[in-house]
Scaffold this motif. Structure first.
Motif, PDB file in Angstrom:
ATOM      1  N   PRO A  49      -0.603  25.865  -4.182  1.00  0.00           N
ATOM      2  CA  PRO A  49       0.796  25.723  -3.765  1.00  0.00           C
ATOM      3  C   PRO A  49       1.616  26.982  -4.048  1.00  0.00           C
ATOM      4  O   PRO A  49       1.463  27.608  -5.089  1.00  0.00           O
ATOM      5  N   ASP A  50       2.483  27.326  -3.082  1.00  0.00           N
ATOM      6  CA  ASP A  50       3.506  28.349  -3.333  1.00  0.00           C
ATOM      7  C   ASP A  50       4.751  27.689  -3.901  1.00  0.00           C
ATOM      8  O   ASP A  50       5.475  28.297  -4.681  1.00  0.00           O
ATOM      9  N   VAL A  51       5.011  26.452  -3.456  1.00  0.00           N
ATOM     10  CA  VAL A  51       6.208  25.719  -3.878  1.00  0.00           C
ATOM     11  C   VAL A  51       5.813  24.274  -4.184  1.00  0.00           C
ATOM     12  O   VAL A  51       5.040  23.663  -3.436  1.00  0.00           O
TER      13      VAL A  51
ATOM     14  N   ILE B 297       3.782  15.815 -11.430  1.00  0.00           N
ATOM     15  CA  ILE B 297       3.118  16.662 -10.431  1.00  0.00           C
ATOM     16  C   ILE B 297       3.208  18.143 -10.809  1.00  0.00           C
ATOM     17  O   ILE B 297       2.276  18.911 -10.553  1.00  0.00           O
ATOM     18  N   ALA B 298       4.319  18.553 -11.460  1.00  0.00           N
ATOM     19  CA  ALA B 298       4.549  19.994 -11.646  1.00  0.00           C
ATOM     20  C   ALA B 298       3.923  20.571 -12.913  1.00  0.00           C
ATOM     21  O   ALA B 298       3.461  21.719 -12.912  1.00  0.00           O
ATOM     22  N   PHE B 299       3.906  19.815 -14.015  1.00  0.00           N
ATOM     23  CA  PHE B 299       3.524  20.418 -15.301  1.00  0.00           C
ATOM     24  C   PHE B 299       2.089  20.957 -15.344  1.00  0.00           C
ATOM     25  O   PHE B 299       1.857  22.028 -15.925  1.00  0.00           O
ATOM     26  N   PRO B 300       1.101  20.263 -14.760  1.00  0.00           N
ATOM     27  CA  PRO B 300      -0.237  20.871 -14.810  1.00  0.00           C
ATOM     28  C   PRO B 300      -0.279  22.244 -14.122  1.00  0.00           C
ATOM     29  O   PRO B 300      -0.955  23.163 -14.608  1.00  0.00           O
ATOM     30  N   PHE B 301       0.459  22.407 -13.015  1.00  0.00           N
ATOM     31  CA  PHE B 301       0.516  23.705 -12.332  1.00  0.00           C
ATOM     32  C   PHE B 301       1.322  24.719 -13.157  1.00  0.00           C
ATOM     33  O   PHE B 301       0.926  25.875 -13.297  1.00  0.00           O
TER      34      PHE B 301
ATOM     35  N   PRO C 289       1.710  32.366 -10.415  1.00  0.00           N
ATOM     36  CA  PRO C 289       3.029  31.742 -10.501  1.00  0.00           C
ATOM     37  C   PRO C 289       3.277  30.808  -9.316  1.00  0.00           C
ATOM     38  O   PRO C 289       2.738  31.008  -8.234  1.00  0.00           O
ATOM     39  N   VAL C 290       4.079  29.789  -9.550  1.00  0.00           N
ATOM     40  CA  VAL C 290       4.432  28.855  -8.494  1.00  0.00           C
ATOM     41  C   VAL C 290       5.928  28.562  -8.613  1.00  0.00           C
ATOM     42  O   VAL C 290       6.447  28.444  -9.724  1.00  0.00           O
ATOM     43  N   ARG C 291       6.606  28.509  -7.456  1.00  0.00           N
ATOM     44  CA  ARG C 291       8.031  28.106  -7.478  1.00  0.00           C
ATOM     45  C   ARG C 291       8.074  26.606  -7.623  1.00  0.00           C
ATOM     46  O   ARG C 291       7.342  25.884  -6.946  1.00  0.00           O
ATOM     47  N   ILE C 292       8.952  26.098  -8.478  1.00  0.00           N
ATOM     48  CA  ILE C 292       9.045  24.652  -8.689  1.00  0.00           C
ATOM     49  C   ILE C 292      10.498  24.243  -8.482  1.00  0.00           C
ATOM     50  O   ILE C 292      11.407  24.811  -9.097  1.00  0.00           O
TER      51      ILE C 292
ATOM     52  N   GLU D 227       3.903  29.299   3.956  1.00  0.00           N
ATOM     53  CA  GLU D 227       3.690  28.921   2.558  1.00  0.00           C
ATOM     54  C   GLU D 227       3.071  27.530   2.462  1.00  0.00           C
ATOM     55  O   GLU D 227       3.163  26.734   3.393  1.00  0.00           O
ATOM     56  N   VAL D 228       2.487  27.264   1.307  1.00  0.00           N
ATOM     57  CA  VAL D 228       1.916  25.944   1.023  1.00  0.00           C
ATOM     58  C   VAL D 228       2.909  25.184   0.145  1.00  0.00           C
ATOM     59  O   VAL D 228       3.268  25.650  -0.942  1.00  0.00           O
ATOM     60  N   ILE D 229       3.377  24.025   0.644  1.00  0.00           N
ATOM     61  CA  ILE D 229       4.347  23.218  -0.084  1.00  0.00           C
ATOM     62  C   ILE D 229       3.656  21.932  -0.540  1.00  0.00           C
ATOM     63  O   ILE D 229       3.005  21.261   0.260  1.00  0.00           O
TER      64      ILE D 229
END
Ligand SMILES: *Cc1c(COP(=O)(O)O)cnc(C)c1O
Length: 452
Positions: A256-258, A272-276, A286-289, A406-408
């Motif tokens: 994912p990019d975002v 969903i976000a913390f493992p990334f 890096p990933v935008r969150i 981008e991959v969302i």
């Protein structure tokens, strides 16, 4: 157009939860005793939670094993599917790739059983007889009622009065699972009676319902308290969502990019976000969150990062979080699960560190996004989840403007089958956007406790 679905096998169900406290560049600020303003210890929480959950609350171990009994129950609906939203991409004419993890396949229709099941398990193990809790729209109450039924625990739910009256179907589901549901504020607790004395017509809030449930648990040795969001151990349990998504995106050959998710207390977002984010903190890509909240309850975007109470009657410890003030009663928007004055301290911390971008969206734009999602992908998002969908669509439209593929990745945290009144109101044109005035913000924040 063929459906693209990434389904893990049962053997790929995660065997440990991911604890972001192991990887934070700066530790979480201490939780303070409301009287002494000194950091609290595990003993202070013992009347409310079993030891196993208190240990998880403060743990800095990176991986915490999921008990086999819990994994056995998870297997009923986990691993959950990850879909590529190709028909939505096509409708938006975007070069972005949109993936959504679907948590609505659980028995109660949202991500909430991911934590309700382990909470019921650890309480049962500790010999607890009854769990007291609060619920807004009823998703948490029905998830805990389901988990309580599995482990033979009584469940007592204080349900925010406006939802108790407007959402009889969620109430019926909780009662069918065997829970007792009480409209909050109620005459059953000192906290409820005190609110009713001042405001006989109070429609309630999550902050008030939490006070009632905490009071009952603190006074009865056989009853403990369970919270469906906000706390570190709740966010921990939800990381199965992101851990599965990592494997599924690997199957898809993408990263994912975002990442976009909605935030009430922050649990499905963190899930969903913390493992990334953890991979990024350990030196990975890096990933935008993006955290999406309602404009009518803009905790992260307009609240203050300060010590505050988790409840209205000030029975809880003081935690540092983004807050609109513990007496704030948000507008009666349909996304009941997003109407909380505070935020999970871990989510506030990573926002404060600049690792996450918070945005707010109005409810009409969210329902418009939810309806487009239903027409293209077939799944009707819960009102809370429409905020994630809105945020995702806005990112996909940005990609279109900028010509970027981008991959969302987003979390469709629940279905909206119990929320059809909201969609009827939307279709009838009677939903309104609530702008939160600067005066309201100032008033709500004036009562913050002083800590220094
Ligand atoms: C409870 C709930 C939310 C809000 O809680 P978080 O802890 O922020 O996830 C969002 N969506 C759904 C479907 C919910 O049930």
């Amino acid at each position: 157009m063929s459906t693209i679905k990434y389904q893990l096998s049962e053997s790929e169900l995660p065997d440990a939860w991911y604890n972001i406290q192991a990887d934070l560049p700066k530790p979480l600020p201490a939780v303070l005793h409301p009287g002494t303003k000194q950091p609290i210890g595990p003993a202070d929480l013992a009347p409310l939670f079993p030891d196993a959950l208190i240990e998880q609350e403060v743990s800095t171990e990176r991986w915490i094993a999921i008990p086999e009994e819990v994994r056995d129950i998870y297997r009923q609906w986990r691993p959950t599917p990850l879909y590529r939203a190709r028909r939505l991409e096509q409708a938006l004419d975007t070069p972005a790739k949109i993936y959504y993890k679907y948590e609505g396949v659980s028995p109660s229709g949202s991500h909430k059983p991911n934590t309700a099941v382990p909470q019921a398990f650890y309480n049962k193990q500790a010999g607890v007889k009854r769990l007291a809790t609060e619920t807004g729209a009823g998703q948490w109450g029905s998830s805990l009622a389901f988990a309580g039924a599995l482990f033979g625990l009584e469940v007592l739910v204080y349900m925010v009065k406006v939802s108790f009256n407007q959402k009889p179907y969620r109430r019926a589901l909780m009662e069918t699972y065997g829970a007792r549901v009480v409209a909050s504020p109620s005459e059953e607790t000192a906290a409820g009676r005190s609110i009713l004395a001042d405001h006989p017509d109070s429609t309630g809030s999550l902050g008030i319902a939490i006070s009632e449930a905490v009071e009952v648990a603190a006074q009865d040795p056989e009853t403990k308290y369970a919270l469906g969001s906000v706390l570190n151990h709740v966010l921990l349990h939800q990381t199965v969502i992101g851990l599965e998504s990592q494997k599924q995106l690997e199957m898809a050959g993408d990263r994912p990019d975002v990442i976009v998710a909605c935030t009430g207390g922050g649990s499905n977002f963190a899930g969903i976000a913390f493992p990334f984010l953890g991979e990024q903190l350990r030196g990975g890509a890096p990933v935008r969150i993006v955290a999406v909240e309602p404009a009518a309850c803009p905790t992260l975007t307009r609240g203050k990062y300060a010590y505050d109470f988790g409840d209205t009657a000030h029975l809880t410890p003081l935690v540092k979080m983004h807050t609109l003030g513990s007496t704030f009663v948000p507008e009666g928007i349909h996304a009941g699960g997003l109407r909380y004055h505070g935020m999970g301290p871990l989510v506030s911390h990573v926002v404060d560190l600049g690792l996450v971008e918070p945005v707010s969206k109005h409810q009409l734009a969210c329902f418009e996004a939810g309806a487009l999602f239903a027409r293209t992908e077939g799944i009707l998002p819960a009102p809370e989840a429409t905020h994630a969908v809105r945020g995702t669509i806005d990112e996909a439209l940005r990609c279109k403007r900028e010509g970027r593929s981008e991959v969302i990745l987003t979390n469709l945290c629940g279905h909206g089958h119990f929320d059809l009144q909201a969609y009827m109101d939307y279709k009838a044109g009677i939903l309104r956007d609530h702008e939160f005035s600067a005066k309201e913000v100032a008033m709500a924040l004036a009562g913050l406790p002083s800590v220094e």
